[in-house]
Design a protein around this motif. Sequence first.
Motif, PDB file in Angstrom:
ATOM      1  N   TRP A 210       0.809  -1.311   0.018  1.00 62.89           N
ATOM      2  CA  TRP A 210       0.040  -0.207   0.005  1.00 62.89           C
ATOM      3  C   TRP A 210       0.729   1.260  -0.031  1.00 62.89           C
ATOM      4  CZ3 TRP A 210      -5.210  -0.241  -0.336  1.00 62.89           C
ATOM      5  CH2 TRP A 210      -6.007  -1.521  -0.219  1.00 62.89           C
ATOM      6  N   GLU A 211       0.481   2.367  -0.658  1.00 65.86           N
ATOM      7  CA  GLU A 211       1.058   3.521  -0.544  1.00 65.86           C
ATOM      8  C   GLU A 211      -0.187   4.383  -0.748  1.00 65.86           C
ATOM      9  OE1 GLU A 211       4.079   6.761  -2.828  1.00 65.86           O
ATOM     10  OE2 GLU A 211       3.774   4.385  -3.377  1.00 65.86           O
ATOM     11  N   LEU A 212      -0.252   5.356   0.372  1.00 62.28           N
ATOM     12  CA  LEU A 212      -1.178   6.575   0.200  1.00 62.28           C
ATOM     13  C   LEU A 212      -0.409   7.984   0.602  1.00 62.28           C
ATOM     14  CD1 LEU A 212      -4.099   7.821   0.048  1.00 62.28           C
ATOM     15  CD2 LEU A 212      -4.335   7.268   2.407  1.00 62.28           C
ATOM     16  N   SER A 213      -0.067   8.576  -0.428  1.00 60.08           N
ATOM     17  CA  SER A 213       0.748   9.769  -0.328  1.00 60.08           C
ATOM     18  C   SER A 213       0.168  11.148  -0.766  1.00 60.08           C
ATOM     19  CB  SER A 213       1.873   9.494  -1.031  1.00 60.08           C
ATOM     20  OG  SER A 213       1.870   9.322  -2.461  1.00 60.08           O
ATOM     21  N   VAL A 214       0.814  12.097  -0.187  1.00 63.12           N
ATOM     22  CA  VAL A 214       0.352  13.527  -0.432  1.00 63.12           C
ATOM     23  C   VAL A 214       1.451  14.110  -0.900  1.00 63.12           C
ATOM     24  CG1 VAL A 214      -0.764  15.577   0.502  1.00 63.12           C
ATOM     25  CG2 VAL A 214      -1.725  13.431   1.273  1.00 63.12           C
ATOM     26  N   ARG A 215       1.536  14.636  -2.121  1.00 58.20           N
ATOM     27  CA  ARG A 215       2.647  15.679  -2.466  1.00 58.20           C
ATOM     28  C   ARG A 215       2.063  17.095  -2.765  1.00 58.20           C
ATOM     29  NH1 ARG A 215       6.675  12.758  -5.169  1.00 58.20           N
ATOM     30  NH2 ARG A 215       6.609  14.294  -6.887  1.00 58.20           N
ATOM     31  N   GLY A 216       2.936  17.845  -2.487  1.00 59.76           N
ATOM     32  CA  GLY A 216       2.725  19.291  -2.752  1.00 59.76           C
ATOM     33  C   GLY A 216       3.913  20.231  -2.797  1.00 59.76           C
ATOM     34  N   GLY A 217       4.051  21.307  -3.373  1.00 59.21           N
ATOM     35  CA  GLY A 217       4.977  22.228  -3.237  1.00 59.21           C
ATOM     36  C   GLY A 217       4.994  23.303  -4.416  1.00 59.21           C
ATOM     37  N   TYR A 218       6.175  23.872  -4.804  1.00 59.42           N
ATOM     38  CA  TYR A 218       6.231  24.857  -5.734  1.00 59.42           C
ATOM     39  C   TYR A 218       6.631  24.044  -7.106  1.00 59.42           C
ATOM     40  CZ  TYR A 218       8.359  28.964  -7.696  1.00 59.42           C
ATOM     41  OH  TYR A 218       8.796  30.323  -8.430  1.00 59.42           O
ATOM     42  N   ASP A 219       6.146  24.756  -8.053  1.00 62.06           N
ATOM     43  CA  ASP A 219       6.155  24.370  -9.569  1.00 62.06           C
ATOM     44  C   ASP A 219       6.148  25.570 -10.603  1.00 62.06           C
ATOM     45  OD1 ASP A 219       6.565  22.681 -11.872  1.00 62.06           O
ATOM     46  OD2 ASP A 219       4.547  22.102 -11.845  1.00 62.06           O
ATOM     47  N   GLU A 220       7.191  25.891 -11.037  1.00 56.57           N
ATOM     48  CA  GLU A 220       7.109  27.161 -11.776  1.00 56.57           C
ATOM     49  C   GLU A 220       8.115  26.817 -13.248  1.00 56.57           C
ATOM     50  OE1 GLU A 220       8.531  31.944 -11.945  1.00 56.57           O
ATOM     51  OE2 GLU A 220       8.588  30.628 -10.130  1.00 56.57           O
ATOM     52  N   VAL A 221       7.376  27.311 -14.312  1.00 53.44           N
ATOM     53  CA  VAL A 221       7.954  27.207 -15.727  1.00 53.44           C
ATOM     54  C   VAL A 221       8.498  28.520 -15.755  1.00 53.44           C
ATOM     55  CG1 VAL A 221       7.735  26.749 -18.051  1.00 53.44           C
ATOM     56  CG2 VAL A 221       6.638  25.224 -16.312  1.00 53.44           C
ATOM     57  N   PHE A 222       9.544  28.913 -16.186  1.00 51.53           N
ATOM     58  CA  PHE A 222       9.896  30.364 -16.479  1.00 51.53           C
ATOM     59  C   PHE A 222       9.507  30.903 -17.843  1.00 51.53           C
ATOM     60  CE2 PHE A 222      12.914  28.710 -13.150  1.00 51.53           C
ATOM     61  CZ  PHE A 222      13.084  29.647 -12.352  1.00 51.53           C
ATOM     62  N   ASP A 223       9.133  32.086 -17.758  1.00 51.77           N
ATOM     63  CA  ASP A 223       8.800  32.788 -19.037  1.00 51.77           C
ATOM     64  C   ASP A 223       7.474  32.497 -19.344  1.00 51.77           C
ATOM     65  OD1 ASP A 223      11.237  34.410 -19.129  1.00 51.77           O
ATOM     66  OD2 ASP A 223      12.368  32.956 -20.272  1.00 51.77           O
ATOM     67  N   VAL A 224       6.684  31.602 -18.637  1.00 47.00           N
ATOM     68  CA  VAL A 224       5.475  31.280 -18.961  1.00 47.00           C
ATOM     69  C   VAL A 224       4.429  31.873 -17.867  1.00 47.00           C
ATOM     70  CG1 VAL A 224       3.823  29.237 -18.985  1.00 47.00           C
ATOM     71  CG2 VAL A 224       5.832  29.282 -20.255  1.00 47.00           C
ATOM     72  N   GLU A 225       3.626  32.679 -18.134  1.00 47.94           N
ATOM     73  CA  GLU A 225       2.594  33.304 -17.285  1.00 47.94           C
ATOM     74  C   GLU A 225       1.804  32.021 -16.521  1.00 47.94           C
ATOM     75  OE1 GLU A 225      -1.160  36.268 -16.994  1.00 47.94           O
ATOM     76  OE2 GLU A 225      -0.068  35.974 -18.837  1.00 47.94           O
ATOM     77  N   GLN A 226       1.810  32.147 -15.210  1.00 45.25           N
ATOM     78  CA  GLN A 226       1.176  31.095 -14.141  1.00 45.25           C
ATOM     79  C   GLN A 226       0.454  32.129 -13.006  1.00 45.25           C
ATOM     80  OE1 GLN A 226       5.188  28.835 -13.892  1.00 45.25           O
ATOM     81  NE2 GLN A 226       3.290  27.385 -13.158  1.00 45.25           N
ATOM     82  N   GLU A 227      -0.695  31.686 -13.023  1.00 47.29           N
ATOM     83  CA  GLU A 227      -1.440  32.279 -11.971  1.00 47.29           C
ATOM     84  C   GLU A 227      -1.095  31.972 -10.496  1.00 47.29           C
ATOM     85  OE1 GLU A 227      -6.041  32.470 -10.276  1.00 47.29           O
ATOM     86  OE2 GLU A 227      -5.821  31.727 -12.096  1.00 47.29           O
ATOM     87  N   VAL A 228      -0.835  30.854 -10.072  1.00 46.97           N
ATOM     88  CA  VAL A 228      -0.322  30.124  -8.979  1.00 46.97           C
ATOM     89  C   VAL A 228       0.742  29.173  -9.018  1.00 46.97           C
ATOM     90  CG1 VAL A 228      -0.671  29.303  -6.632  1.00 46.97           C
ATOM     91  CG2 VAL A 228      -2.415  31.027  -7.556  1.00 46.97           C
ATOM     92  N   PRO A 229       2.035  29.244  -8.835  1.00 52.03           N
ATOM     93  CA  PRO A 229       2.793  28.257  -9.203  1.00 52.03           C
ATOM     94  C   PRO A 229       2.952  27.235  -8.203  1.00 52.03           C
ATOM     95  CG  PRO A 229       4.149  30.091  -8.469  1.00 52.03           C
ATOM     96  CD  PRO A 229       2.504  30.440  -8.460  1.00 52.03           C
ATOM     97  N   LEU A 230       2.058  26.740  -7.782  1.00 53.12           N
ATOM     98  CA  LEU A 230       2.277  25.457  -6.680  1.00 53.12           C
ATOM     99  C   LEU A 230       1.114  24.310  -7.154  1.00 53.12           C
ATOM    100  CD1 LEU A 230       0.986  27.637  -3.716  1.00 53.12           C
ATOM    101  CD2 LEU A 230       3.475  27.020  -4.217  1.00 53.12           C
ATOM    102  N   PHE A 231       1.493  23.378  -6.625  1.00 50.99           N
ATOM    103  CA  PHE A 231       0.626  21.862  -7.113  1.00 50.99           C
ATOM    104  C   PHE A 231       0.368  21.036  -5.799  1.00 50.99           C
ATOM    105  CE2 PHE A 231       4.874  20.283  -6.632  1.00 50.99           C
ATOM    106  CZ  PHE A 231       4.874  19.066  -6.598  1.00 50.99           C
ATOM    107  N   GLY A 232      -0.405  20.148  -5.988  1.00 57.88           N
ATOM    108  CA  GLY A 232      -0.809  19.477  -4.818  1.00 57.88           C
ATOM    109  C   GLY A 232      -1.419  18.073  -5.389  1.00 57.88           C
ATOM    110  N   GLN A 233      -1.312  16.882  -4.838  1.00 54.87           N
ATOM    111  CA  GLN A 233      -1.288  15.758  -5.473  1.00 54.87           C
ATOM    112  C   GLN A 233      -1.840  14.403  -4.479  1.00 54.87           C
ATOM    113  OE1 GLN A 233       1.604  13.859  -7.891  1.00 54.87           O
ATOM    114  NE2 GLN A 233       0.107  12.800  -8.932  1.00 54.87           N
ATOM    115  N   VAL A 234      -2.802  13.987  -4.442  1.00 58.00           N
ATOM    116  CA  VAL A 234      -3.036  12.530  -3.642  1.00 58.00           C
ATOM    117  C   VAL A 234      -2.856  11.692  -4.574  1.00 58.00           C
ATOM    118  CG1 VAL A 234      -4.816  11.565  -2.101  1.00 58.00           C
ATOM    119  CG2 VAL A 234      -4.287  13.974  -1.928  1.00 58.00           C
ATOM    120  N   MET A 235      -2.091  10.515  -4.050  1.00 57.21           N
ATOM    121  CA  MET A 235      -1.733   9.331  -4.903  1.00 57.21           C
ATOM    122  C   MET A 235      -1.988   7.851  -4.056  1.00 57.21           C
ATOM    123  SD  MET A 235       1.332   7.981  -7.073  1.00 57.21           S
ATOM    124  CE  MET A 235       2.472   8.001  -5.851  1.00 57.21           C
ATOM    125  N   LEU A 236      -2.832   7.014  -4.566  1.00 59.79           N
ATOM    126  CA  LEU A 236      -3.061   5.975  -3.861  1.00 59.79           C
ATOM    127  C   LEU A 236      -2.901   4.605  -4.802  1.00 59.79           C
ATOM    128  CD1 LEU A 236      -4.398   3.872  -1.615  1.00 59.79           C
ATOM    129  CD2 LEU A 236      -6.423   4.149  -2.797  1.00 59.79           C
TER     130      LEU A 236
END
Length: 376
Positions: A235-261
Amino acid sequence: MRKTLTCGVLVLLAARTPAAHAEQPTESATPDARVEQRAAGYCDWVQGLGDAEAALELAPEVFGSFGVVNTGEAEGGVPLGKPKLRVTAGLSYDFVGLYRGHKIHRRAAAECRRHQALSSLQAAVRQGMGLGEDSALEARARVLQDALPRAEELVNALRADLRDGRATLEELNAMQVRLDNLRSLSTDTALARERLASRPEFPRGQRLEPLLEELRAADDAVEVATGSLRRAKAWELSVRGGYDEVFDVEQEVPLFGQVMLTYDLGHLWQGKANARARDGRRRSTTNDVDGVHQKISELLVELRSRHRTEEARLREVSALVSDLEGQLREVEALQTREIRRFRDYLLLELARLRAEQAYLTAHVEALTSFLGTTRP
């Protein structure tokens, strides 16, 4: 572009980690301090290994990456624009790690309990038929220590009577033989006490059969915890989250979150395999002809036989002591030379029998404690 989901949850999980680490299983019984001391090194070893393994399960993971990515594609798979730099960093936490860390600590505690019980039982095996004899030898030594000076006085007085013609050489020889028997018994007792002192001491007040049951229970707990860890790997039930930015590309909020089972289908076949392993381990340790279970079983049979024999002998010796004490009281009032010689013989013989009585009394009591039997 991925949106943030639960960064706050990661902080909460990190705060809960020490509490999970502090949880320890409750032991069924407090072992003797000397047993704890003998097993301290082993317990520190297995618990240190457990802490090291559990630390990786209970703590969150920090990850980061740096590279270039294409920001889009036109029809036909032709890239649009030049590749852009991308930076990703964050935290990941597996909820199943809490369970695995807990089981690792339980396994280490069970291994410590098993070694403590094993250490006590191995000490009993090393003592062998001398189990419980330390207190018996001590009781015999006390009686002889009090009796020998009086016996030597009687022999010295008889030598003086021989010089004055009030005693015969045969009477002196008979008394010297009895004195020598007491001295020899005292020497043998001292040597036996030194021999036993060099062996690992079995805790007084402990019983062999409950210790054997504790060893079986602790060994089974080790296998149960190990089997639980094997099953938890599916079994694996993980939560991932943090900062994710692509330079020179307009991003509203450079963050991400993910739940994986994730779930490994091999888990479906683990149950019967773990049960077979647990049963096999139990039968293997119990039936091992060189194992401590077999040695303790043999020792229990021998000790029970000796316990019955010494109880019968104690009754015989106690009857003899009572009879000689009665004779001694009768002759004390008589003052003839022959009666005094008989009294002296009685005193030396009574000293030997009292020493044997003290030994048997203490040894029977010790065996009763170790075996858990009831005195008749």
